[in-house]
Design a protein around this motif. Structure first.
Motif, mmCIF file in Angstrom:
data_model
loop_
_atom_site.group_PDB
_atom_site.id
_atom_site.type_symbol
_atom_site.label_atom_id
_atom_site.label_comp_id
_atom_site.label_asym_id
_atom_site.label_seq_id
_atom_site.Cartn_x
_atom_site.Cartn_y
_atom_site.Cartn_z
ATOM 1 N N HIS A 1 40.907 53.943 20.611
ATOM 2 C CA HIS A 1 40.265 52.706 21.082
ATOM 3 C C HIS A 1 41.031 52.046 22.228
ATOM 4 O O HIS A 1 40.447 51.408 23.080
ATOM 5 C CB HIS A 1 40.084 51.718 19.919
ATOM 6 C CG HIS A 1 41.342 51.036 19.486
ATOM 7 N ND1 HIS A 1 42.306 51.679 18.725
ATOM 8 C CD2 HIS A 1 41.815 49.778 19.720
ATOM 9 C CE1 HIS A 1 43.295 50.838 18.495
ATOM 10 N NE2 HIS A 1 43.025 49.682 19.088
ATOM 11 N N ASP A 2 42.366 52.221 22.242
ATOM 12 C CA ASP A 2 43.168 51.569 23.297
ATOM 13 C C ASP A 2 43.556 52.532 24.411
ATOM 14 O O ASP A 2 44.532 52.282 25.133
ATOM 15 C CB ASP A 2 44.432 50.957 22.676
ATOM 16 C CG ASP A 2 44.225 49.489 22.304
ATOM 17 O OD1 ASP A 2 43.210 48.913 22.763
ATOM 18 O OD2 ASP A 2 45.048 48.949 21.561
ATOM 19 N N HIS B 1 41.263 47.005 30.121
ATOM 20 C CA HIS B 1 41.582 48.278 29.443
ATOM 21 C C HIS B 1 40.354 48.805 28.687
ATOM 22 O O HIS B 1 40.236 49.990 28.435
ATOM 23 C CB HIS B 1 42.806 48.149 28.512
ATOM 24 C CG HIS B 1 42.517 47.559 27.177
ATOM 25 N ND1 HIS B 1 42.428 46.207 26.960
ATOM 26 C CD2 HIS B 1 42.298 48.134 25.952
ATOM 27 C CE1 HIS B 1 42.174 45.975 25.677
ATOM 28 N NE2 HIS B 1 42.094 47.135 25.042
ATOM 29 N N HIS C 1 35.389 47.376 21.756
ATOM 30 C CA HIS C 1 36.116 46.893 20.563
ATOM 31 C C HIS C 1 36.637 45.461 20.712
ATOM 32 O O HIS C 1 37.131 44.886 19.746
ATOM 33 C CB HIS C 1 37.248 47.858 20.167
ATOM 34 C CG HIS C 1 38.418 47.889 21.101
ATOM 35 N ND1 HIS C 1 38.411 48.616 22.267
ATOM 36 C CD2 HIS C 1 39.634 47.288 21.039
ATOM 37 C CE1 HIS C 1 39.565 48.477 22.884
ATOM 38 N NE2 HIS C 1 40.334 47.671 22.158
ATOM 39 N N HIS C 2 36.533 44.881 21.914
ATOM 40 C CA HIS C 2 36.920 43.469 22.067
ATOM 41 C C HIS C 2 35.714 42.554 22.219
ATOM 42 O O HIS C 2 35.865 41.386 22.563
ATOM 43 C CB HIS C 2 37.864 43.299 23.272
ATOM 44 C CG HIS C 2 39.262 43.759 22.957
ATOM 45 N ND1 HIS C 2 40.086 43.109 22.065
ATOM 46 C CD2 HIS C 2 39.975 44.832 23.398
ATOM 47 C CE1 HIS C 2 41.238 43.749 21.975
ATOM 48 N NE2 HIS C 2 41.190 44.814 22.780
ATOM 49 N N ASP D 1 41.605 46.506 14.277
ATOM 50 C CA ASP D 1 42.532 46.240 15.385
ATOM 51 C C ASP D 1 43.146 44.839 15.235
ATOM 52 O O ASP D 1 44.369 44.656 15.355
ATOM 53 C CB ASP D 1 41.726 46.351 16.693
ATOM 54 C CG ASP D 1 42.599 46.242 17.925
ATOM 55 O OD1 ASP D 1 43.806 46.539 17.821
ATOM 56 O OD2 ASP D 1 42.070 45.877 18.994
HETATM 57 FE FE LIG Z 1 42.375 46.826 22.640
#
Ligand SMILES: [Fe+2]
Length: 419
Positions: free
Chosen positions: A257-258, A286, A310-311, A339
């Motif tokens: 995810h990151d 990102h 995901h954010h 997360d």
């Molecule tokens: Fe992230």
């Protein structure tokens, strides 16, 4: 895996069934064709029935008188009127001490004081079906000997049924061989497939670990973050009763995810103080960077979308696109919660981790606004029942060093599903 087990069970049962059928027919055939039989009947001079299809004909000729007694010759004929050959036979006739056996013709004879045992001269002398054999014996008979019974022992060999039986056995044998060969081919293919699959998995694992090393190297404070998020996310998916393949995809999505953090300069990522708007923008980017990087990874469903979204927030105030509620892909909502939990429970460059109660409070505060309320419920359960502590123990850094940061085959949920 389930399919393979079913095939194995089916083949094993079929194999047992084939063995039983073969054994049944072979046993039946042997019983029909090769029976050890004993025939007994009263003997008369005109002939006696020894069995349903076996007869003895005996004629007596007085040849000469002498002072030793009467030399009597018996002509004995065994008639086989049945449809089976009689082989390895032996004929026994009671024979008391008085009379003296002088001669036999066409057979061997032995005399043990209780009877005469007539044996074929050669083992291959068979009383064939529909035929007869004859032999004779001469004795000095003082006049007291009266043959009364005769016993024949031997094996009955079928001639009519054997062809069908042999064909049946041969057919069963061919079926059996075909079955064995097919089984071995299926087994071989299954093993080859398994080997290839394991090799593919090894390649995926190595690629994943390389990727994770890059991500973790960017931000030492979040070492192990990717693996922990993947484990929390997969557990949430499991508790939501998603399919095994989905749980596995959620795991991969959590791991990567990151990925976009690789594009963020180290100085900004590790900056202890307050971020400028421009720096915050770079960090938030990102998500877009990760989405672009993972475009090629279309074989792992949902991984790109998770990196990209995901954010996002449940109330639509997140980034990069401000998606709301169920517009946010499910995996991204799950990984978003996992997360955030890991961020709150880990030390960061700008603060220490929060306590368990503080985290639960934050989670519940964010339920329905930042987070999908259903998913928060599962995460809070995992905090309360201690699952998160198990993950932390498994991913804690110790003497093992980087091994704890890297994933292994056991980590990936449902990895060998379908093998
Ligand atoms: Fe992230």
């Amino acid at each position: 895996m389930k399919f393979d087990k079913t095939v194995n069970t089916f083949l094993t049962l079929l194999s047992i069934l084939m063995i039983l059928i073969t054994a049944f027919y072979v046993e039946r055939l042997i019983t029909q064709n090769n029976v050890s039989s004993v025939y007994t009947s009263k003997l008369s001079l005109t002939g006696a029935k020894l069995s349903d299809h076996l007869y003895a004909k005996v004629s007596k000729n007085v040849n000469q008188e002498s002072n030793r007694g009467t030399l009597t010759q018996y002509e004995i004929e065994i008639v086989n009127a049945g449809d089976t050959d009689i082989t390895n036979w032996e004929l026994t006739m009671p024979f008391p001490q008085g009379p003296k056996l002088v001669d036999v013709r066409n057979v061997e004879a032995s005399h043990d004081g209780e009877g005469i045992h007539f044996l074929p001269l050669y083992n291959n002398i068979t009383i064939k079906a529909g035929e007869s054999i004859d032999f004779s014996m001469s004795i000095f008979d003082p006049g007291i000997y009266v043959p009364t019974s005769m016993t024949i022992t031997g094996f009955r060999m079928s001639t009519s049924g054997s062809t069908l039986g042999s064909r049946l056995i041969f057919a069963l044998f061919v079926v059996w061989i075909v079955f064995c060969v097919s089984y071995m081919v299926v087994k071989y293919n299954s093993i080859s497939f398994l080997k290839k699959q394991k090799n593919d998995i090894r390649i995926i694992l190595q690629s994943m670990n390389t990727f994770i090393s890059f991500i973790d190297a960017k931000d030492p404070y979040t070492r192990g973050h990717s693996r922990r998020v993947a484990m929390y996310a997969a557990e949430i998916a499991k508790r939501m009763h998603l399919a095994e393949s989905e749980i596995q995809n959620v795991y991969y999505a959590g791991l990567l995810h990151d990925a976009g953090k690789i594009s963020v300069p180290d100085a900004i990522l590790n900056k202890p103080g307050k971020l400028t708007n421009e720096e915050r923008q770079l960090i938030q980017n990102h998500t877009v960077a990760g989405g672009n990087m993972l475009k090629q990874l279309s074989s792992l469903k949902g991984v790109r979308e998770t990196a990209l979204y995901h954010h996002e927030r449940y109330d639509g105030k997140g980034y990069p696109e401000g998606l709301k509620g169920n517009e946010i892909p499910l995996y991204a909502r799950i990984v978003g919660v996992a997360d955030s939990y890991d961020a709150m429970s880990s030390n960061r460059v700008y603060r220490r981790h929060l306590s368990k109660d503080e985290i639960i409070e934050e989670m519940q505060k964010g339920s329905g606004s930042q987070f999908d309320p259903d998913i928060v419920t599962y995460m809070v359960d995992m905090i309360n029942d201690g699952y998160v502590n198990v993950v932390k123990m498994e991913t804690a850094e110790d003497e093992g060093g980087d091994d704890k940061l890297h994933i292994s085959e056991e980590d990936i949920p449902g990895l060998y599903m379908g093998l």
